[in-house]
Enzyme design. Structure first.
Site, PDB file in Angstrom:
ATOM      1  N   HIS A  10       0.919  -1.378   0.034  1.00  0.00           N
ATOM      2  CA  HIS A  10       0.086   0.138  -0.052  1.00  0.00           C
ATOM      3  C   HIS A  10       0.767   1.179  -0.013  1.00  0.00           C
ATOM      4  CE1 HIS A  10      -3.438  -2.736   1.162  1.00  0.00           C
ATOM      5  NE2 HIS A  10      -2.449  -3.209   2.075  1.00  0.00           N
ATOM      6  N   SER A  52      15.580  20.956 -16.706  1.00  0.00           N
ATOM      7  CA  SER A  52      14.360  21.692 -16.793  1.00  0.00           C
ATOM      8  C   SER A  52      14.587  23.135 -17.429  1.00  0.00           C
ATOM      9  CB  SER A  52      13.750  22.214 -15.383  1.00  0.00           C
ATOM     10  OG  SER A  52      12.989  23.022 -15.411  1.00  0.00           O
ATOM     11  N   LYS A  93      16.817  21.038 -11.479  1.00  0.00           N
ATOM     12  CA  LYS A  93      15.926  19.960 -11.931  1.00  0.00           C
ATOM     13  C   LYS A  93      16.806  19.018 -12.505  1.00  0.00           C
ATOM     14  CE  LYS A  93      12.257  19.303 -11.243  1.00  0.00           C
ATOM     15  NZ  LYS A  93      10.925  19.776 -11.957  1.00  0.00           N
ATOM     16  N   GLU A 119       9.698   8.008 -17.195  1.00  0.00           N
ATOM     17  CA  GLU A 119       8.504   8.706 -17.633  1.00  0.00           C
ATOM     18  C   GLU A 119       8.209   8.248 -18.682  1.00  0.00           C
ATOM     19  OE1 GLU A 119       8.056  12.934 -15.877  1.00  0.00           O
ATOM     20  OE2 GLU A 119      10.251  12.468 -15.712  1.00  0.00           O
TER      21      GLU A 119
END
Ligand code: ARG
Length: 457
Positions: free
Chosen positions: A155, A276, A282, A289
């Site tokens: 979980h 970024s 970043k 992704e």
């Protein structure tokens, strides 16, 4: 002039030409189309339907078509509709009327089915190797950092301490089964449709077994209608890709999570991250992704194929031309994702001490207290209850398990002994789980050895 225009007075509308062509997608099968045509023409020669000279002339012509396609000298346009027409019409231009004999005892319906099976064999073999390498990359990472202590989650809540190797091997076995599914798909792909004709076979004395042999298939497909109308081999391949993509997507998701500041377990290699344009700090896990995102397309491809086939009356219907858009995209995407993920597993930094101290005293050791009491003869359910009360008490007091001493433990149950405190070490907890398939180091080593021997198979 299309090769099928005999019964037509006019040509198709310009829009229809573009609407119905598949050349933009199936031209990539030109090598397979030539391969199929070569086998067909040889077989026709062997059974006496073509003379030796005719066979030779056609074979030379096919070689030239291949050369022209390879070098880009020949760039067929959409009016030729598909790769089969593109090859055949160029052949006829090159060798003259004898070229028109190539299509004896075959149809584009069995031709396209043959081409796709040849293409699929090649691609699935490559995908098989790439997924196998992904298993190897996971094993490499396990060998480098498999002993790192991490929380195991259920979980997404801390569950029990485990070793990173245990977690990574779970994925390695999933990918191993993906490879096995590819093998299954390859096995059922391994029958030859060539010579089925439009659907009914042919009155000419062809030898379909010989065509199959020339193309290295285990044999011809038994039923000519099945040969041209079925697409389950390609659905099976896409399904294997879709399942593999769900595994890769889960891995990708964890790479994204683990590389975040919140988890801070890994640093993905620069080769697989991007910066970024606005936030200079970043370092984004874009490759992971994208794997996660692309999985949606492959799952969609499977859906598209299933829906495309489910209402089709036998035999060939033009709907089937859409199959390659989904199939090619699914295979290309799955192959690319397997390579990119293998690269990421190999090129990353694992923060080896990230959780070693953080897990000390953590409630994820609650199972240890229960298991300790089980060794003292308590039924597990009762032991679980005692451990739960200890957690509740700690929470009330605002302390963690590190605050527990023997005296405190014995307030909850008299069976606690000094030894119980040793059980509260996260690493020891992981290392104690020596049951078959458990997280203990010998079990991790056993699994890596088993996978390595499967890889070198
Ligand atoms: N371009 C078609 C396809 O890819 C080839 C088969 C055409 N057959 C036919 N009867 N129209 O499916």
């Amino acid at each position: 002039m299309a090769l099928w225009d005999g019964r037509f007075a006019g040509g198709p509308a310009e829009e229809m030409i573009h609407f119905s062509e598949s050349l933009d997608v199936d031209l990539r099968m030109w090598a397979q189309d030539l391969q199929g045509s070569r086998a067909h023409v040889r077989m026709l020669g062997e059974v006496g339907l073509l003379s030796v000279a005719e066979v030779e002339r056609i074979l030379e012509g096919l070689d030239q078509v291949g050369e022209e396609l390879r070098s880009g000298v020949y760039t067929p346009g959409p009016e030729l509709e598909d790769v089969h027409m593109a090859v055949e019409s160029r052949l006829i231009e090159i060798v003259g009327p004898v070229g028109a004999k190539l299509h004896t005892a075959r149809s584009r319906n069995d031709q396209v089915a043959t081409d796709v099976r040849l293409w699929l064999r090649e691609q699935l073999t490559a995908l098989r190797a790439e997924l196998t390498d992904l298993v190897a990359a996971l094993c490499d990472r396990v060998e480098a950092d498999g002993d790192v202590l991490i929380p195991g989650f259920t979980h997404l809540q801390r569950g029990q301490p485990i070793l990173l190797g245990h977690h990574l091997l779970a994925y390695a076995w999933m990918v191993q089964r993906d490879v096995q599914r590819i093998d299954d798909a390859l096995r059922r792909n391994d029958r030859c449709p060539l010579g089925a004709g439009a659907m009914a076979g042919t009155p000419h004395p062809i030898d379909r077994h010989r065509s199959a042999e020339l193309l290295d298939f285990s044999g011809p497909i038994d039923n000519a209608m099945d040969a041209v109308a079925s697409r389950d081999h390609l659905i099976e391949a896409t399904s294997a890709c879709a399942i593999a993509m769900t595994h890769m997507s889960r891995m990708a998701e964890e790479l994204v999570l683990w590389s975040s500041a919140e988890f801070a377990l890994i640093r993905i290699g620069e080769a697989f991250t991007t910066g970024s344009s606005i936030m200079p700090q970043k370092r984004n896990p874009d490759a992971a992704e994208l794997v996660r995102g692309k999985s949606g397309r492959v799952l969609g491809a499977l859906q598209a194929l299933l829906v495309m086939v489910k209402g089709l009356p036998l035999a060939y219907n033009r709907d089937l031309q859409e199959d390659r858009r989904a199939l090619f995209d699914a295979i290309d995407t799955t192959r690319a994702c397997a390579r990119i993920l293998a690269g990421q597993w190999r090129d990353m930094l694992v923060r080896r001490d990230r959780y070693e101290a953080a897990l000390r005293g953590d409630f994820l050791l609650a199972t240890e207290l229960a298991d300790f009491l089980v060794t003292k003869g308590l039924p597990f359910r009762d032991a679980h209850h005692v451990s739960g009360r200890i957690v509740a008490w700690c929470e009330e007091q605002g302390v963690n398990f590190e605050a527990l001493d023997l005296e405190a433990l014995r307030c909850f149950h008299p069976s606690f002994t000094a030894e119980a405190l040793d059980w509260l070490t996260p690493r020891a907890a992981a290392e104690r789980r020596t049951s078959f398939g458990g997280t203990a180091p010998p079990e991790i080593a056993r699994q890596v050895a088993a996978l390595r021997s499967w890889i070198s198979g």
